[in-house]
Design an enzyme around this catalytic site. Structure first.
Site, PDB file in Angstrom:
ATOM      1  N   HIS A 247      46.901 -17.224  26.833  1.00 36.56           N
ATOM      2  CA  HIS A 247      47.599 -18.285  27.559  1.00 36.56           C
ATOM      3  C   HIS A 247      47.460 -18.126  29.074  1.00 36.56           C
ATOM      4  CE1 HIS A 247      50.060 -21.753  26.681  1.00 36.56           C
ATOM      5  NE2 HIS A 247      50.890 -21.451  27.668  1.00 36.56           N
TER       6      HIS A 247
ATOM      7  N   LYS B 214      50.721 -29.746  21.111  1.00 40.61           N
ATOM      8  CA  LYS B 214      52.143 -29.458  21.090  1.00 40.61           C
ATOM      9  C   LYS B 214      52.925 -30.767  21.149  1.00 40.61           C
ATOM     10  CE  LYS B 214      55.459 -26.251  23.139  1.00 40.61           C
ATOM     11  NZ  LYS B 214      55.684 -25.231  24.185  1.00 40.61           N
TER      12      LYS B 214
ATOM     13  N   HIS C 106      51.793 -31.867  29.288  1.00 40.46           N
ATOM     14  CA  HIS C 106      53.222 -31.619  29.463  1.00 40.46           C
ATOM     15  C   HIS C 106      54.008 -32.923  29.417  1.00 40.46           C
ATOM     16  CE1 HIS C 106      52.469 -27.596  31.790  1.00 40.46           C
ATOM     17  NE2 HIS C 106      52.435 -27.442  30.478  1.00 40.46           N
TER      18      HIS C 106
ATOM     19  N   ARG D 296      45.026 -20.550  30.605  1.00 47.39           N
ATOM     20  CA  ARG D 296      45.568 -21.902  30.780  1.00 47.39           C
ATOM     21  C   ARG D 296      46.395 -21.960  32.068  1.00 47.39           C
ATOM     22  NH1 ARG D 296      47.567 -26.680  28.055  1.00 47.39           N
ATOM     23  NH2 ARG D 296      49.821 -26.959  28.305  1.00 47.39           N
TER      24      ARG D 296
ATOM     25  N   TYR E 158      53.696 -24.261  38.517  1.00 45.59           N
ATOM     26  CA  TYR E 158      52.457 -23.738  39.097  1.00 45.59           C
ATOM     27  C   TYR E 158      52.387 -23.910  40.612  1.00 45.59           C
ATOM     28  CZ  TYR E 158      51.102 -23.628  34.216  1.00 45.59           C
ATOM     29  OH  TYR E 158      51.077 -23.378  32.868  1.00 45.59           O
TER      30      TYR E 158
ATOM     31  N   ARG F 166      45.463 -24.571  25.052  1.00 40.19           N
ATOM     32  CA  ARG F 166      46.181 -23.503  24.361  1.00 40.19           C
ATOM     33  C   ARG F 166      45.204 -22.925  23.351  1.00 40.19           C
ATOM     34  NH1 ARG F 166      49.614 -27.995  24.618  1.00 40.19           N
ATOM     35  NH2 ARG F 166      51.533 -27.660  25.829  1.00 40.19           N
TER      36      ARG F 166
END
Length: 328
Positions: free
Chosen positions: A273, A167, A299, A276, A308, A142
């Site tokens: 972004h 995150k 994640h 990414r 994805y 990120r």
């Protein structure tokens, strides 16, 4: 609530958040939601905050979903801010379940660039923006993670980057593109010269998270703790009032990306972004296992990574950075 009383409440929110080491971005976001909440209900006194708080929170969140049509993540963010307000600041946690109308805005399929498009954009970039974008695509970072990288987080020998407090306040390790090694080392040599000049001028300290500056009193001036992408000028920390060299601002990178995309007449909506998203999708196309990609991206939930697979759902091994395929 009057402007003065509102300001006092927000000051309390800031003080509690700083004691609990929340980032300045989260602090600003939570304060903004609390301000909107007070304004929405036209509260004039603190006692109004304490009257039927669950129903007030429910009405506010439902309004976000019904009238403002915000995304699920946005509504959750507002909820988190209000839970924090009542539990941590007012010390009166919400007692009942908040049964607000939930946002149903569908998650958007991410914009993904082809490898040719990535290469063309990078070719038009120069200096620090070029390096940062290479890391966004080459390591799946990120933009905040890239800009907050410290010198010691880059491991050239093991070809990996350590992302600190990403995150969800989690650390993780991701791949580092070997094709970027020489360019990044030259960049860090220039950064070190700037750091040495700052030290000579009586500066050279950098922000350290939480209480590390107390535990390691000299670490803030050590080379390893410096930002890999420092700002051009010194600035005053809005919290402590200390003059330091912070990392470069996101706007510098975003402007460079927009300029390159405009010159190339790419019609896709490209942001930092997007690189990414492209990192994850191109790894999938190369056959990298979905759980490996999940770990590299940081994640929590595999479902987040599964988005994805709209491009290609393949299995396989190998996590060599896709940047190494570009022959830049």
């Amino acid at each position: 609530m009057s402007t003065t009383k509102n300001a006092k409440l927000l000051d309390e929110v800031r003080n509690v958040m700083r004691l609990k080491h929340y980032s300045i971005h989260t602090e600003r976001t939570y304060c903004d939601w609390i301000k909107q909440y007070v304004k929405f209900h036209k509260m004039h006194d603190r006692s109004e905050l304490m009257t039927s708080p669950e129903s007030k929170v429910e009405e506010f969140l439902s309004n976000l979903a019904i009238r403002r049509n915000v995304a699920v993540s946005t509504q959750n963010q507002a909820m988190n801010a209000l839970v924090f307000l009542y539990k941590q600041v007012l010390e009166a946690p919400l007692q009942k379940t908040v049964d607000a109308v939930r946002s149903s805005k569908n998650r958007k399929i991410p914009v993904v660039l082809s490898q040719d498009e990535v290469k063309l954009i990078i070719t038009l970039l120069e200096g620090v923006p070029r390096l940062v974008v290479k890391l966004l695509y080459g390591s799946g970072l990120r933009i905040t993670e890239a800009l907050r990288l410290r010198v010691q987080d880059i491991d050239f020998e093991y070809k990996q980057l350590t992302v600190r407090s990403g995150k969800g306040n989690k650390d993780r390790v991701t791949t580092f593109p070997s094709s970027l090694e020489t360019e990044l080392k030259l960049h860090l040599q220039r950064v070190k010269l700037v750091h040495e000049q700052d030290l000579s001028a009586g500066y050279g300290a950098v922000y350290l998270p939480h209480a590390l500056n107390k535990k390691y009193p000299h670490a803030e001036k050590e080379w390893g703790w410096q930002y890999a992408f420092p700002a051009r000028t010194l600035s005053t920390d809005p919290r402590s009032g200390v003059t330091r060299r912070h990392h470069i601002d996101q706007s510098v990178i975003n402007k460079s990306i927009k300029g390159a995309v405009r010159r190339l007449n790419i019609t896709k909506r490209v942001s930092a972004h997007t690189f990414r998203h492209s990192f994850a999708t191109h790894l999938l196309q190369r056959g990298t296992d979905i759980r490996t990609i999940q770990a590299l991206l940081g994640h929590n939930d595999l479902e987040t990574t599964m988005i994805y697979t709209h491009v290609l759902n393949q299995g396989g091994q190998g996590t060599v950075s896709p940047l190494d395929d570009l022959d830049l």
